[in-house]
Design a protein around this motif. Sequence first.
Motif, PDB file in Angstrom:
ATOM      1  N   ILE A  43      -0.597 -17.290   3.025  1.00 44.80           N
ATOM      2  CA  ILE A  43      -0.099 -18.008   1.853  1.00 44.80           C
ATOM      3  C   ILE A  43      -1.270 -18.524   1.013  1.00 44.80           C
ATOM      4  O   ILE A  43      -2.188 -19.156   1.528  1.00 44.80           O
ATOM      5  CB  ILE A  43       0.797 -19.190   2.274  1.00 44.80           C
ATOM      6  CG1 ILE A  43       1.955 -18.687   3.146  1.00 44.80           C
ATOM      7  CG2 ILE A  43       1.307 -19.944   1.059  1.00 44.80           C
ATOM      8  CD1 ILE A  43       2.729 -19.795   3.832  1.00 44.80           C
ATOM      9  N   LYS A  44      -1.201 -18.249  -0.285  1.00 45.54           N
ATOM     10  CA  LYS A  44      -2.231 -18.764  -1.199  1.00 45.54           C
ATOM     11  C   LYS A  44      -2.140 -20.282  -1.196  1.00 45.54           C
ATOM     12  O   LYS A  44      -1.062 -20.850  -1.243  1.00 45.54           O
ATOM     13  CB  LYS A  44      -2.008 -18.206  -2.610  1.00 45.54           C
ATOM     14  CG  LYS A  44      -3.091 -18.620  -3.588  1.00 45.54           C
ATOM     15  CD  LYS A  44      -2.936 -17.879  -4.893  1.00 45.54           C
ATOM     16  CE  LYS A  44      -3.955 -18.298  -5.919  1.00 45.54           C
ATOM     17  NZ  LYS A  44      -5.251 -17.697  -5.706  1.00 45.54           N
ATOM     18  N   ARG A  45      -3.283 -20.890  -1.158  1.00 45.91           N
ATOM     19  CA  ARG A  45      -3.322 -22.334  -1.067  1.00 45.91           C
ATOM     20  C   ARG A  45      -4.283 -22.915  -2.102  1.00 45.91           C
ATOM     21  O   ARG A  45      -5.120 -22.179  -2.606  1.00 45.91           O
ATOM     22  CB  ARG A  45      -3.721 -22.737   0.349  1.00 45.91           C
ATOM     23  CG  ARG A  45      -5.035 -22.112   0.774  1.00 45.91           C
ATOM     24  CD  ARG A  45      -5.276 -22.243   2.260  1.00 45.91           C
ATOM     25  NE  ARG A  45      -6.575 -21.687   2.555  1.00 45.91           N
ATOM     26  CZ  ARG A  45      -6.781 -20.512   3.104  1.00 45.91           C
ATOM     27  NH1 ARG A  45      -5.771 -19.759   3.464  1.00 45.91           N
ATOM     28  NH2 ARG A  45      -8.003 -20.078   3.312  1.00 45.91           N
ATOM     29  N   PRO A  46      -4.137 -24.183  -2.388  1.00 50.11           N
ATOM     30  CA  PRO A  46      -3.075 -25.072  -1.920  1.00 50.11           C
ATOM     31  C   PRO A  46      -1.742 -24.767  -2.613  1.00 50.11           C
ATOM     32  O   PRO A  46      -1.705 -24.201  -3.698  1.00 50.11           O
ATOM     33  CB  PRO A  46      -3.586 -26.454  -2.312  1.00 50.11           C
ATOM     34  CG  PRO A  46      -4.451 -26.211  -3.517  1.00 50.11           C
ATOM     35  CD  PRO A  46      -5.083 -24.863  -3.292  1.00 50.11           C
ATOM     36  N   TRP A 102      -2.105 -27.402   2.561  1.00 47.70           N
ATOM     37  CA  TRP A 102      -3.522 -27.098   2.374  1.00 47.70           C
ATOM     38  C   TRP A 102      -4.169 -26.685   3.676  1.00 47.70           C
ATOM     39  O   TRP A 102      -3.584 -26.811   4.760  1.00 47.70           O
ATOM     40  CB  TRP A 102      -4.241 -28.275   1.751  1.00 47.70           C
ATOM     41  CG  TRP A 102      -4.513 -29.437   2.680  1.00 47.70           C
ATOM     42  CD1 TRP A 102      -3.643 -30.041   3.538  1.00 47.70           C
ATOM     43  CD2 TRP A 102      -5.745 -30.130   2.822  1.00 47.70           C
ATOM     44  NE1 TRP A 102      -4.256 -31.079   4.195  1.00 47.70           N
ATOM     45  CE2 TRP A 102      -5.554 -31.148   3.776  1.00 47.70           C
ATOM     46  CE3 TRP A 102      -6.993 -29.990   2.232  1.00 47.70           C
ATOM     47  CZ2 TRP A 102      -6.566 -32.024   4.161  1.00 47.70           C
ATOM     48  CZ3 TRP A 102      -7.986 -30.870   2.611  1.00 47.70           C
ATOM     49  CH2 TRP A 102      -7.769 -31.870   3.560  1.00 47.70           C
ATOM     50  N   TYR A 103      -5.386 -26.154   3.551  1.00 49.80           N
ATOM     51  CA  TYR A 103      -6.202 -25.764   4.690  1.00 49.80           C
ATOM     52  C   TYR A 103      -7.513 -26.522   4.522  1.00 49.80           C
ATOM     53  O   TYR A 103      -8.264 -26.263   3.567  1.00 49.80           O
ATOM     54  CB  TYR A 103      -6.415 -24.246   4.665  1.00 49.80           C
ATOM     55  CG  TYR A 103      -7.173 -23.694   5.844  1.00 49.80           C
ATOM     56  CD1 TYR A 103      -6.668 -23.823   7.138  1.00 49.80           C
ATOM     57  CD2 TYR A 103      -8.377 -23.022   5.671  1.00 49.80           C
ATOM     58  CE1 TYR A 103      -7.349 -23.304   8.220  1.00 49.80           C
ATOM     59  CE2 TYR A 103      -9.064 -22.496   6.746  1.00 49.80           C
ATOM     60  CZ  TYR A 103      -8.545 -22.637   8.015  1.00 49.80           C
ATOM     61  OH  TYR A 103      -9.218 -22.127   9.101  1.00 49.80           O
ATOM     62  N   ILE A 106      -0.006 -31.390   4.354  1.00 45.04           N
ATOM     63  CA  ILE A 106       0.438 -30.620   5.509  1.00 45.04           C
ATOM     64  C   ILE A 106      -0.524 -29.452   5.710  1.00 45.04           C
ATOM     65  O   ILE A 106      -0.773 -28.676   4.775  1.00 45.04           O
ATOM     66  CB  ILE A 106       1.877 -30.091   5.303  1.00 45.04           C
ATOM     67  CG1 ILE A 106       2.842 -31.266   5.127  1.00 45.04           C
ATOM     68  CG2 ILE A 106       2.303 -29.206   6.475  1.00 45.04           C
ATOM     69  CD1 ILE A 106       4.261 -30.873   4.788  1.00 45.04           C
ATOM     70  N   HIS A 107      -1.052 -29.339   6.923  1.00 44.80           N
ATOM     71  CA  HIS A 107      -1.973 -28.259   7.276  1.00 44.80           C
ATOM     72  C   HIS A 107      -1.179 -26.955   7.270  1.00 44.80           C
ATOM     73  O   HIS A 107      -0.283 -26.759   8.092  1.00 44.80           O
ATOM     74  CB  HIS A 107      -2.560 -28.547   8.661  1.00 44.80           C
ATOM     75  CG  HIS A 107      -3.739 -27.713   9.022  1.00 44.80           C
ATOM     76  ND1 HIS A 107      -3.665 -26.338   9.141  1.00 44.80           N
ATOM     77  CD2 HIS A 107      -5.017 -28.057   9.320  1.00 44.80           C
ATOM     78  CE1 HIS A 107      -4.854 -25.877   9.495  1.00 44.80           C
ATOM     79  NE2 HIS A 107      -5.700 -26.900   9.594  1.00 44.80           N
ATOM     80  N   ILE A 108      -1.498 -26.056   6.347  1.00 46.98           N
ATOM     81  CA  ILE A 108      -0.689 -24.861   6.122  1.00 46.98           C
ATOM     82  C   ILE A 108      -0.725 -23.866   7.284  1.00 46.98           C
ATOM     83  O   ILE A 108       0.189 -23.058   7.434  1.00 46.98           O
ATOM     84  CB  ILE A 108      -1.093 -24.178   4.793  1.00 46.98           C
ATOM     85  CG1 ILE A 108       0.026 -23.263   4.299  1.00 46.98           C
ATOM     86  CG2 ILE A 108      -2.420 -23.449   4.928  1.00 46.98           C
ATOM     87  CD1 ILE A 108      -0.078 -22.877   2.842  1.00 46.98           C
TER      88      ILE A 108
END
Length: 118
Positions: free
Chosen positions: A93-96, A7-8, A31-33
């Motif tokens: 990257i698409k998140r989450p 995720w961000y 985890i911070h992406i």
Amino acid sequence: MALTFYWYPKCGTCRNAKKWLDEHHLSYEAIHIVETPPSRAELQDIYEKSNLELKKFFNTSGQKYRELGIKDKVSSASEDELLDLLASDGMLIKRPLLTDGEKVTVGFKEEEYEKMWL
């Protein structure tokens, strides 16, 4: 079931997904992406288990995506080129991105999370 949650923290959709996971008492490793993006090998594994098109993994609304003109590359690039591109920058990257090592969800839709993770 050990969940990995890429995720961000500044992303509203990511915060909503995290809130949903917490409300449903699901344990996960956050985890911070951007700081620790998944490796190319991890991305390939996640992609292969997801049954999704590789283009679904791109953050199409992101500034980097537009700056690099990726929209024009997605249709003609090889799978290897796309995986390399995704692995080059967590902001692409698409998140989450949520996985238990077998199942995968990209983005956050509450009904999809309910079907997949409950």
